[in-house]
Design a protein around this motif. Structure first.
Motif, PDB file in Angstrom:
ATOM      1  N   PHE A 135     -22.226  -1.747  -4.810  1.00  0.00           N
ATOM      2  CA  PHE A 135     -22.484  -2.815  -5.773  1.00  0.00           C
ATOM      3  C   PHE A 135     -23.977  -3.147  -5.796  1.00  0.00           C
ATOM      4  CE2 PHE A 135     -18.256  -3.353  -3.924  1.00  0.00           C
ATOM      5  CZ  PHE A 135     -17.469  -3.288  -5.059  1.00  0.00           C
ATOM      6  N   ALA A 136     -24.796  -2.100  -5.878  1.00  0.00           N
ATOM      7  CA  ALA A 136     -26.239  -2.298  -5.837  1.00  0.00           C
ATOM      8  C   ALA A 136     -26.812  -2.808  -7.143  1.00  0.00           C
ATOM      9  CB  ALA A 136     -26.941  -0.995  -5.442  1.00  0.00           C
ATOM     10  N   ARG A 137     -26.073  -2.679  -8.247  1.00  0.00           N
ATOM     11  CA  ARG A 137     -26.585  -3.091  -9.546  1.00  0.00           C
ATOM     12  C   ARG A 137     -25.768  -4.242 -10.109  1.00  0.00           C
ATOM     13  NH1 ARG A 137     -27.117   1.698 -13.685  1.00  0.00           N
ATOM     14  NH2 ARG A 137     -27.400  -0.123 -15.023  1.00  0.00           N
ATOM     15  N   GLU A 138     -26.450  -5.047 -10.913  1.00  0.00           N
ATOM     16  CA  GLU A 138     -25.759  -6.121 -11.618  1.00  0.00           C
ATOM     17  C   GLU A 138     -24.909  -5.531 -12.740  1.00  0.00           C
ATOM     18  OE1 GLU A 138     -28.915  -8.421 -13.148  1.00  0.00           O
ATOM     19  OE2 GLU A 138     -29.615  -9.146 -11.215  1.00  0.00           O
ATOM     20  N   GLY A 139     -23.817  -6.223 -13.047  1.00  0.00           N
ATOM     21  CA  GLY A 139     -23.007  -5.753 -14.157  1.00  0.00           C
ATOM     22  C   GLY A 139     -21.530  -5.875 -13.895  1.00  0.00           C
ATOM     23  N   LEU A 140     -20.761  -5.042 -14.602  1.00  0.00           N
ATOM     24  CA  LEU A 140     -19.306  -5.102 -14.619  1.00  0.00           C
ATOM     25  C   LEU A 140     -18.730  -3.923 -13.861  1.00  0.00           C
ATOM     26  CD1 LEU A 140     -17.495  -7.231 -16.049  1.00  0.00           C
ATOM     27  CD2 LEU A 140     -17.121  -5.538 -17.844  1.00  0.00           C
ATOM     28  N   TYR A 141     -17.697  -4.188 -13.049  1.00  0.00           N
ATOM     29  CA  TYR A 141     -17.029  -3.168 -12.246  1.00  0.00           C
ATOM     30  C   TYR A 141     -15.520  -3.293 -12.433  1.00  0.00           C
ATOM     31  CZ  TYR A 141     -21.499  -2.681  -9.735  1.00  0.00           C
ATOM     32  OH  TYR A 141     -22.816  -2.484  -9.405  1.00  0.00           O
ATOM     33  N   GLU A 142     -14.831  -2.158 -12.277  1.00  0.00           N
ATOM     34  CA  GLU A 142     -13.369  -2.116 -12.228  1.00  0.00           C
ATOM     35  C   GLU A 142     -12.950  -1.623 -10.850  1.00  0.00           C
ATOM     36  OE1 GLU A 142     -11.616   0.097 -15.350  1.00  0.00           O
ATOM     37  OE2 GLU A 142     -11.934  -1.445 -16.876  1.00  0.00           O
ATOM     38  N   VAL A 143     -12.152  -2.438 -10.166  1.00  0.00           N
ATOM     39  CA  VAL A 143     -11.750  -2.133  -8.802  1.00  0.00           C
ATOM     40  C   VAL A 143     -10.229  -1.964  -8.788  1.00  0.00           C
ATOM     41  CG1 VAL A 143     -11.754  -2.912  -6.410  1.00  0.00           C
ATOM     42  CG2 VAL A 143     -13.675  -3.484  -7.911  1.00  0.00           C
ATOM     43  N   THR A 144      -9.760  -0.774  -8.417  1.00  0.00           N
ATOM     44  CA  THR A 144      -8.328  -0.467  -8.333  1.00  0.00           C
ATOM     45  C   THR A 144      -7.944  -0.321  -6.872  1.00  0.00           C
ATOM     46  OG1 THR A 144      -8.442   0.691 -10.447  1.00  0.00           O
ATOM     47  CG2 THR A 144      -6.492   1.060  -9.101  1.00  0.00           C
ATOM     48  N   ALA A 145      -6.964  -1.108  -6.443  1.00  0.00           N
ATOM     49  CA  ALA A 145      -6.531  -1.117  -5.039  1.00  0.00           C
ATOM     50  C   ALA A 145      -5.333  -0.203  -4.849  1.00  0.00           C
ATOM     51  CB  ALA A 145      -6.189  -2.537  -4.605  1.00  0.00           C
ATOM     52  N   THR A 146      -5.271   0.431  -3.669  1.00  0.00           N
ATOM     53  CA  THR A 146      -4.153   1.280  -3.266  1.00  0.00           C
ATOM     54  C   THR A 146      -3.795   0.943  -1.830  1.00  0.00           C
ATOM     55  OG1 THR A 146      -4.879   3.056  -4.740  1.00  0.00           O
ATOM     56  CG2 THR A 146      -3.315   3.642  -3.008  1.00  0.00           C
ATOM     57  N   LEU A 147      -2.520   0.701  -1.576  1.00  0.00           N
ATOM     58  CA  LEU A 147      -2.036   0.350  -0.233  1.00  0.00           C
ATOM     59  C   LEU A 147      -1.411   1.569   0.421  1.00  0.00           C
ATOM     60  CD1 LEU A 147      -1.375  -1.752   1.992  1.00  0.00           C
ATOM     61  CD2 LEU A 147       0.760  -2.209   0.755  1.00  0.00           C
ATOM     62  N   HIS A 148      -1.890   1.897   1.625  1.00  0.00           N
ATOM     63  CA  HIS A 148      -1.329   2.982   2.429  1.00  0.00           C
ATOM     64  C   HIS A 148      -0.542   2.345   3.583  1.00  0.00           C
ATOM     65  CE1 HIS A 148      -3.619   6.293   0.500  1.00  0.00           C
ATOM     66  NE2 HIS A 148      -4.529   5.340   0.322  1.00  0.00           N
ATOM     67  N   ALA A 149       0.746   2.078   3.339  1.00  0.00           N
ATOM     68  CA  ALA A 149       1.613   1.568   4.407  1.00  0.00           C
ATOM     69  C   ALA A 149       2.061   2.759   5.246  1.00  0.00           C
ATOM     70  CB  ALA A 149       2.804   0.829   3.804  1.00  0.00           C
ATOM     71  N   ASN A 150       1.286   3.085   6.283  1.00  0.00           N
ATOM     72  CA  ASN A 150       1.456   4.335   7.022  1.00  0.00           C
ATOM     73  C   ASN A 150       1.800   4.111   8.490  1.00  0.00           C
ATOM     74  OD1 ASN A 150      -0.991   3.321   7.833  1.00  0.00           O
ATOM     75  ND2 ASN A 150      -2.213   4.898   6.795  1.00  0.00           N
ATOM     76  N   GLU A 151       2.386   2.985   8.839  1.00  0.00           N
ATOM     77  CA  GLU A 151       2.790   2.740  10.223  1.00  0.00           C
ATOM     78  C   GLU A 151       4.318   2.696  10.293  1.00  0.00           C
ATOM     79  OE1 GLU A 151       0.927   2.755  12.747  1.00  0.00           O
ATOM     80  OE2 GLU A 151      -1.087   2.529  11.909  1.00  0.00           O
ATOM     81  N   PRO A 152       4.959   3.818  10.718  1.00  0.00           N
ATOM     82  CA  PRO A 152       6.437   3.852  10.725  1.00  0.00           C
ATOM     83  C   PRO A 152       7.069   3.074  11.872  1.00  0.00           C
ATOM     84  CG  PRO A 152       5.559   5.924  11.535  1.00  0.00           C
ATOM     85  CD  PRO A 152       4.371   5.110  11.103  1.00  0.00           C
ATOM     86  N   GLY A 153       6.323   2.786  12.928  1.00  0.00           N
ATOM     87  CA  GLY A 153       6.880   2.035  14.059  1.00  0.00           C
ATOM     88  C   GLY A 153       7.865   2.832  14.897  1.00  0.00           C
ATOM     89  N   THR A 154       7.681   4.140  14.934  1.00  0.00           N
ATOM     90  CA  THR A 154       8.617   4.977  15.692  1.00  0.00           C
ATOM     91  C   THR A 154       8.531   4.686  17.179  1.00  0.00           C
ATOM     92  OG1 THR A 154       8.320   6.687  14.018  1.00  0.00           O
ATOM     93  CG2 THR A 154       9.356   7.359  16.085  1.00  0.00           C
ATOM     94  N   GLY A 155       7.340   4.486  17.716  1.00  0.00           N
ATOM     95  CA  GLY A 155       7.201   4.231  19.145  1.00  0.00           C
ATOM     96  C   GLY A 155       7.835   2.925  19.576  1.00  0.00           C
ATOM     97  N   LEU A 156       8.020   1.985  18.678  1.00  0.00           N
ATOM     98  CA  LEU A 156       8.634   0.697  19.012  1.00  0.00           C
ATOM     99  C   LEU A 156      10.115   0.650  18.674  1.00  0.00           C
ATOM    100  CD1 LEU A 156       5.811  -1.660  17.669  1.00  0.00           C
ATOM    101  CD2 LEU A 156       6.221  -0.980  20.042  1.00  0.00           C
TER     102      LEU A 156
END
Length: 506
Positions: A436-457
């Protein structure tokens, strides 16, 4: 006799003194008014003569003596007025024309400034000087929305770095996103049918002010003396926004049969088969003898024993389990996978917009909701978020952290159907420093990586990769780099198309 002559002489002397006194009072109006009584003061406005002139009915002094009137200063004042230099004629208005080209409500739009005169001019080539007034068509909530760049983003004075000299027949053109000006809730006004009035530059002086316009100017002459009057601001023609492009279902009406073109699961259009692509004339041109000779001859030539042995033996040899495993509809058809609509699943949504004063204060809020009808156990942490940032400097990916397998049991949460988990994150913590070094307009798209299966617990946790449906619109008001990366340049004024010229001529 002498006594009578003395009395007559004294009478004439007293009469002359009285007349002289009366003439002196007439030449001094203030003293005459002070010496007059109330009745005389009431009569003076209608009967009094102008100062310096005796009344029409006043008696003249004896002996025909006349009193000289005071000299008037009118000729002297007129002579002084003639000596003043004549005022120069007013200058012509600035021959600058501003256009706003909006093919669709969502953008991009184009700002265009033309020099339609015969002398060069100086303009500030900066789209942040635009101001929009949008009238919506909604009868219930009909209102005027005023859109402009915020104070931190809009230049306070003339942007010297954006100064551009336009020669006659040259223009300045710039493409921009209208959401830069109509940000946040004002974006809803950018819809089909809305009326847009545009002003470029700074406001004109008040109507009651008689002072000459003061800089900064949106268009001014480069000559000395100036060839035309400077303009603090320029108004563009009023436009009406068009509606969105037709959807796929609406576009199906343009097809000959009114059906939507077939598509594959990946979204690509299916290629037409060879039989469908073959013209009907080719089918009719095929000889009938070939049709009858080829299939009927082969069937007739085949021995009856082979017929009985081959198909019956194959059918008998085929196990019953294969029939049960074969999907209904034949061996050539593919069965669709069964989808459990009640299974737990995550939906990711991010806030629609975020206005930040600087890159250090950029915060994005994301909400993960269980859109299924069964509860789920899942671990959601800020480090699992990945962001795709599209801005003035290109596209940047802020990657998420890989799974660690060290999530404690208390960080796994149970989300009931419809429940959600909210996460707020400073983007400077996960994105590169120059994102974000420049002034102006940005589009930010989020992605969730739910990658903890909890097998060890011993936990059967939900795992998936979910992307947000819509991006977050981000506006950065202040940054290390300026809003523009390159200096402006002039281009030849585009000429109208021949069709448009013919329409204007008609």
């Amino acid at each position: 006799m002498r006594i009578r002559l003395v009395r007559i002489a004294s009478l004439f002397t007293s009469t002359a003194s009285i007349a002289a006194a009366a003439l002196g009072l007439a030449s001094r109006p203030a003293l005459a008014q002070e010496g007059s009584g109330p009745a005389q003061q009431a009569e003076e406005p209608s009967s009094a003569a102008p100062p310096g002139k005796p009344k029409a009915g006043a008696a003249s002094p004896p002996g025909g003596a006349s009193v000289a009137a005071p000299k008037s200063s009118a000729p002297a004042s007129r002579a002084g007025a003639k000596k003043k230099a004549p005022e120069p004629p007013p200058l012509a208005p600035a021959p600058a024309r501003v256009w706003l080209i909006a093919p669709s409500p969502q953008g991009p739009w184009t700002l265009r400034i033309d020099n339609q005169g015969e002398r060069p001019m100086r303009i500030p080539a900066d789209v942040r000087l635009l101001r929009l007034e949008v009238d919506t068509l909604n009868k219930r909530t009909k209102k005027t929305v005023r859109c402009a760049a915020p104070a931190g983003l809009k230049p306070s004075g003339f942007p010297e770095r954006r100064a551009l000299l336009l020669a006659p027949g040259q223009s300045y053109m710039e493409h921009f996103d209208p959401r830069l000006l109509c940000f946040g809730k004002d974006e809803a006004a950018l819809a089909g049918g809305s009326v847009v009035r545009t002003w470029y530059g700074w406001g004109p002086p008040p109507k009651w002010s008689r002072k000459a316009p003061a800089p900064p100017f949106a268009a001014e002459s480069t000559d000395a003396p100036p060839a035309f009057a400077p303009a603090p601001g320029l108004a563009a023609p009023t436009i009406v926004l068009s509606y969105d492009l037709p959807s796929k279902k609406e576009a199906a009406g343009d097809q000959p049969d009114g059906a939507e073109p077939p598509q594959r699961s990946g979204g690509e259009q299916a290629q037409p088969s060879a039989a469908a692509a073959q013209p009907s004339g080719d089918k009719a041109a095929q000889p009938q003898g070939d049709k009858q000779a080829q299939p009927s001859g082969d069937k007739a030539a085949q021995p009856q024993g082979d017929k009985a042995a081959q198909p019956s033996g194959d059918k008998a040899a085929q196990p019953q389990g294969d029939k049960a495993a074969q999907p209904p509809g034949g061996a050539g058809s593919s069965a669709e996978p069964i989808v459990d609509a009640n299974a737990p699943r995550l939906e990711l949504k991010s806030e629609p917009w975020s206005d930040a004063a600087s890159p250090r204060s950029i915060v994005v809020r994301v909400s993960a909701r269980n859109a299924g009808k069964r509860p789920m156990t899942v671990a959601i942490r800020p480090r699992m978020l990945e962001f795709h940032v599209a801005g003035p400097n290109g596209t940047t990916v802020c990657e998420a952290s890989p799974p660690t397998g060290a999530i404690p049991r208390d960080l796994y949460r149970t989300l009931k159907p419809g429940a959600s988990a909210d996460v707020s994150l400073l983007l400077r913590e996960v994105c590169p420093a120059d994102t974000f070094a420049r002034e102006g307009l940005y589009e930010v798209t989020a992605t969730l990586h739910a990658n903890e299966p909890g097998t060890g617990l011993g936990i059967d946790a939900y795992t998936a990769t979910v992307a947000a449906d819509t991006p977050t619109l981000l506006r950065v008001k202040s940054a290390p780099e300026p809003f523009y990366a390159a200096a402006p340049r002039a281009v030849p004024t585009p000429k109208p198309e021949p069709a448009a010229q013919d329409a204007d001529a008609d």
